[in-house]
Design a protein around this motif. Sequence first.
Motif, PDB file in Angstrom:
ATOM      1  N   PHE A  21      -3.761   6.164  81.316  1.00  0.00           N
ATOM      2  CA  PHE A  21      -4.384   5.992  79.807  1.00  0.00           C
ATOM      3  C   PHE A  21      -3.753   4.846  79.071  1.00  0.00           C
ATOM      4  CE2 PHE A  21      -3.830   7.134  75.124  1.00  0.00           C
ATOM      5  CZ  PHE A  21      -5.273   7.449  74.893  1.00  0.00           C
ATOM      6  N   ARG A  51     -25.626   4.045  72.341  1.00  0.00           N
ATOM      7  CA  ARG A  51     -25.558   2.326  71.728  1.00  0.00           C
ATOM      8  C   ARG A  51     -26.267   1.359  72.482  1.00  0.00           C
ATOM      9  NH1 ARG A  51     -20.114   1.124  69.394  1.00  0.00           N
ATOM     10  NH2 ARG A  51     -19.613   2.575  67.891  1.00  0.00           N
ATOM     11  N   ALA A  83     -16.730   0.364  73.053  1.00  0.00           N
ATOM     12  CA  ALA A  83     -18.234   0.135  72.983  1.00  0.00           C
ATOM     13  C   ALA A  83     -18.468  -0.898  71.807  1.00  0.00           C
ATOM     14  CB  ALA A  83     -18.705   1.504  72.615  1.00  0.00           C
ATOM     15  N   THR A  84     -17.731  -0.784  70.728  1.00  0.00           N
ATOM     16  CA  THR A  84     -17.779  -1.741  69.464  1.00  0.00           C
ATOM     17  C   THR A  84     -17.624  -3.011  69.763  1.00  0.00           C
ATOM     18  OG1 THR A  84     -17.375   0.149  68.035  1.00  0.00           O
ATOM     19  CG2 THR A  84     -16.961  -2.025  67.199  1.00  0.00           C
ATOM     20  N   ARG A  91      -9.931  -0.735  67.520  1.00  0.00           N
ATOM     21  CA  ARG A  91      -9.403   0.451  68.087  1.00  0.00           C
ATOM     22  C   ARG A  91      -9.995   1.841  67.172  1.00  0.00           C
ATOM     23  NH1 ARG A  91      -2.978  -0.726  68.160  1.00  0.00           N
ATOM     24  NH2 ARG A  91      -3.357  -3.059  68.263  1.00  0.00           N
ATOM     25  N   ARG A  92     -10.156   2.794  67.765  1.00  0.00           N
ATOM     26  CA  ARG A  92     -10.003   3.921  66.944  1.00  0.00           C
ATOM     27  C   ARG A  92      -8.894   4.817  67.277  1.00  0.00           C
ATOM     28  NH1 ARG A  92     -15.859   6.459  67.767  1.00  0.00           N
ATOM     29  NH2 ARG A  92     -15.491   5.797  69.833  1.00  0.00           N
ATOM     30  N   ASN A 135     -21.754   8.302  74.990  1.00  0.00           N
ATOM     31  CA  ASN A 135     -21.626   7.205  73.712  1.00  0.00           C
ATOM     32  C   ASN A 135     -22.007   5.760  74.149  1.00  0.00           C
ATOM     33  OD1 ASN A 135     -20.517   6.076  71.541  1.00  0.00           O
ATOM     34  ND2 ASN A 135     -18.328   5.949  72.312  1.00  0.00           N
ATOM     35  N   ARG A 136     -22.075   5.282  75.248  1.00  0.00           N
ATOM     36  CA  ARG A 136     -22.416   4.256  75.588  1.00  0.00           C
ATOM     37  C   ARG A 136     -23.998   4.073  75.618  1.00  0.00           C
ATOM     38  NH1 ARG A 136     -19.041   0.010  77.533  1.00  0.00           N
ATOM     39  NH2 ARG A 136     -20.526  -0.811  78.686  1.00  0.00           N
ATOM     40  N   LEU A 177     -25.687   0.424  75.517  1.00  0.00           N
ATOM     41  CA  LEU A 177     -24.887  -0.455  76.450  1.00  0.00           C
ATOM     42  C   LEU A 177     -25.165  -0.187  77.887  1.00  0.00           C
ATOM     43  CD1 LEU A 177     -21.721  -0.418  74.396  1.00  0.00           C
ATOM     44  CD2 LEU A 177     -23.119  -2.374  74.543  1.00  0.00           C
ATOM     45  N   GLU A 223      -7.904  -6.537  69.014  1.00  0.00           N
ATOM     46  CA  GLU A 223      -8.670  -5.658  69.514  1.00  0.00           C
ATOM     47  C   GLU A 223      -9.166  -4.549  68.332  1.00  0.00           C
ATOM     48  OE1 GLU A 223      -5.815  -6.038  70.514  1.00  0.00           O
ATOM     49  OE2 GLU A 223      -6.128  -6.946  72.641  1.00  0.00           O
ATOM     50  N   PRO A 259      -5.484   5.282  68.440  1.00  0.00           N
ATOM     51  CA  PRO A 259      -4.528   4.528  69.467  1.00  0.00           C
ATOM     52  C   PRO A 259      -5.619   3.934  70.536  1.00  0.00           C
ATOM     53  CG  PRO A 259      -4.296   6.813  69.852  1.00  0.00           C
ATOM     54  CD  PRO A 259      -5.362   6.824  68.839  1.00  0.00           C
ATOM     55  N   ILE A 260      -6.656   4.415  70.455  1.00  0.00           N
ATOM     56  CA  ILE A 260      -7.594   3.950  71.817  1.00  0.00           C
ATOM     57  C   ILE A 260      -8.715   2.768  71.398  1.00  0.00           C
ATOM     58  CG2 ILE A 260      -9.450   5.032  73.253  1.00  0.00           C
ATOM     59  CD1 ILE A 260      -8.663   7.578  72.730  1.00  0.00           C
ATOM     60  N   LEU A 261      -8.799   1.992  72.553  1.00  0.00           N
ATOM     61  CA  LEU A 261      -9.588   0.847  72.220  1.00  0.00           C
ATOM     62  C   LEU A 261     -10.973   1.154  72.115  1.00  0.00           C
ATOM     63  CD1 LEU A 261      -8.094  -1.389  75.067  1.00  0.00           C
ATOM     64  CD2 LEU A 261      -7.791  -1.776  72.649  1.00  0.00           C
ATOM     65  N   ASP A 262     -11.560   0.714  71.144  1.00  0.00           N
ATOM     66  CA  ASP A 262     -12.933   0.885  71.028  1.00  0.00           C
ATOM     67  C   ASP A 262     -13.732  -0.073  71.687  1.00  0.00           C
ATOM     68  OD1 ASP A 262     -15.388   1.781  70.045  1.00  0.00           O
ATOM     69  OD2 ASP A 262     -14.972   1.561  67.980  1.00  0.00           O
ATOM     70  N   ARG A 267      -6.596   2.070  78.240  1.00  0.00           N
ATOM     71  CA  ARG A 267      -7.281   2.719  77.097  1.00  0.00           C
ATOM     72  C   ARG A 267      -6.528   2.241  75.844  1.00  0.00           C
ATOM     73  NH1 ARG A 267     -11.081   2.894  79.341  1.00  0.00           N
ATOM     74  NH2 ARG A 267     -12.172   4.595  80.437  1.00  0.00           N
ATOM     75  N   THR A 268      -5.282   1.522  75.917  1.00  0.00           N
ATOM     76  CA  THR A 268      -4.538   1.216  74.720  1.00  0.00           C
ATOM     77  C   THR A 268      -4.520  -0.359  74.621  1.00  0.00           C
ATOM     78  OG1 THR A 268      -2.411   1.406  75.511  1.00  0.00           O
ATOM     79  CG2 THR A 268      -3.592   3.473  74.881  1.00  0.00           C
ATOM     80  N   ALA A 269      -4.195  -1.074  73.319  1.00  0.00           N
ATOM     81  CA  ALA A 269      -4.107  -2.378  73.272  1.00  0.00           C
ATOM     82  C   ALA A 269      -2.719  -2.914  73.958  1.00  0.00           C
ATOM     83  CB  ALA A 269      -3.939  -2.535  71.643  1.00  0.00           C
TER      84      ALA A 269
END
Lengths: 417, 258
Positions: free
Chosen positions: A277, A217, B117-118, B109-110, A213-214, A219, B107, B112-115, A281-283
Amino acid sequence: MTTALHPEKTAEQPPSTVDGIRAVGRDYLDRLRGGELGSLPAILGLVALCVIFAIMRPVFLSNLNFANLLTQGAGSIAIAMGLVFVLLLGEIDLSAGFASGVCAAVLAVMLTDQGWPWYSAVLAAVLTGMLIGLVLGVLVARIGIPSFVVTLAAFLAFQGIVLMLLEEGTNISINDPVILAIANDNLPPVLGWAMLGIGVGGFAAVQLRQMRNRRRRGLTTAPPVLVAARIGGLAVLGGIAVHLLNQERSRSLVVDSVKGVPIVVPVIVVLLVIGTFVLRRTAFGLHIYAVGGSQEAARRAGINVTAIRVSAFVICSSLAAVGGIIAASRGHSVDPNTGGSNVLLLAVGAAVIGGTSLFGGRGRLINAVLGGMVVAVIQNGMGLMGYSSGVKYAVTGSVLLVAAGVDAVSRRRAVRR
Amino acid sequence: MTVTPILELRGIDKSFGPVQVLHDVAFSAYPGEVTALVGDNGAGKSTLVKCIGGIHSFDAGEYRFEGRRVQVNGPRDAAALGVEIVYQDLALCDNLDIVQNMFLGREKRRGPILDEATMEEMAARTLAGLSVRTVKSVRQQVSHLSGGQRQTVAIAKAVLWNGKVVILDEPTAALGVAQTAQVLELVRRLADNGLTVVLISHNLNDVFAVSDRIAALYLGRMAAQVRTTDVTQSQVVELITSGRSGDLGLATTNGATP
């Protein structure tokens, strides 16, 4: 985006593999020099301790002892993982040990005295943990009492509640086969391999997908060799562990055959994966780090700081409940000492020795697991060498102090830059 | 010039209890320009900025944005208009990286997950749009950045969120010579990119280096708002210290000596 801004294309040529690895290595060295040691001291300590004990007492390396080590450490590792959430905020929960005791007592009362099925009793224990965390969190975050004082008071109070639940010190034995299985039974060897396969496969899929994915793009990505090394490392270490645990370790085959991965291991791994996770990975996880880094910055960014702080205490006490359930299972019973004596200190020690900062904002869940292993190895190895409990406590305390010292010194270096 | 100011305040009064801090203050800022807000300690600069940012409400007066009269009742209202304030203490989280700081609280997100790359792309694009070359990687932790780089990140954060008006509170106060030059260059570039910049500064060299207009506050009154090219540094000093300079500034009232 403001229309007047003309983004320039910053497409960089992907660096060659060798350069990439060199850059990653350099970054890592920079971080170490900057005082971010992470889990490195714990890993080195773990290796050193294992080598020392293996030389002094060869039985340390036996299959039986390896399995014992994992089940011994599991309870305090679960509590330590919860503590990481609270430590990330720069707070402390001194009551986590006895909170696990209260939850274990609730489990025992429901299971044995009330005759509830195991899943209801587990649910009751975990809900008790959540309620405890909610009360602690509200007292700290809303009322504003320092967490040190709140949880010290709770430490005392919960000790009393355990006594009340157990009716002045009688112990309640656990007979439910499912609960007993958690810390005393093993997975069939085939299932152990299957779980390892799923774990490694899942890890590889996530890593590769992220990298693709990166790259698509444009990155920067970690060098493919490094990603392959991570996946390979997990597969090899996991494979060795599963292989060793699948060996026969019963003292006399006539009585019983004992082999396979202890059931607590996948329990801890699942908690570790879910928790990591959430944190990475979450806000919500990011906001925990943000509040730990600077409450003021987090508040100005519109983060509900109070809610984040309360929820960290809820998570901590809930994981303490899991630790309590594991302890009850391992001990076959719950008594007034469950979650008492050194349980809390071993858990705090596990989190800090693993590299979680006491000053907030830095740490990962894997720290708790690595630190927990260090603590378990010290306890187990010194026990094998015939040292008394007194010596074991003194050494564990010293290691905790050293870890906290490393944390304080490395933080000073990080600030001074 | 007959351009309408994007931000215009008229007749602002503000008191804290018995103390009146702002008296009938008028202030305007124009797109594509740097408006410097100067004044001695206690002249009311911070109060005025906090009124603009919606942190304080004012007792009387008009707040006009893009020619329309608006109500600003809190920081979120100001942010919704496109007014972003970069405070002196920056409020960055040291333990997070540049991308995480720029998107903190908002933030992408997609599910629940933080995006990641964007967010990383947007952050890199914003920094590139500001021609920032001093930052090696957007994944660096803020604790590893110099004072000038931190200031850059804080300003880029304001720009990222579609700030139309960016208010900078003493952005160079804590910086060395080279870093001050970098930040001033960035301030100028913001205005050249069409943004409205309000620069609060004590340093008249900085003010004359980058500003198009100067607004001088004196004891809670707007002494004068002039084009930078029309005044000299010593005239501005007089405006700051005594509220008037020649025929510029506040009229003498009640027989007070100028």
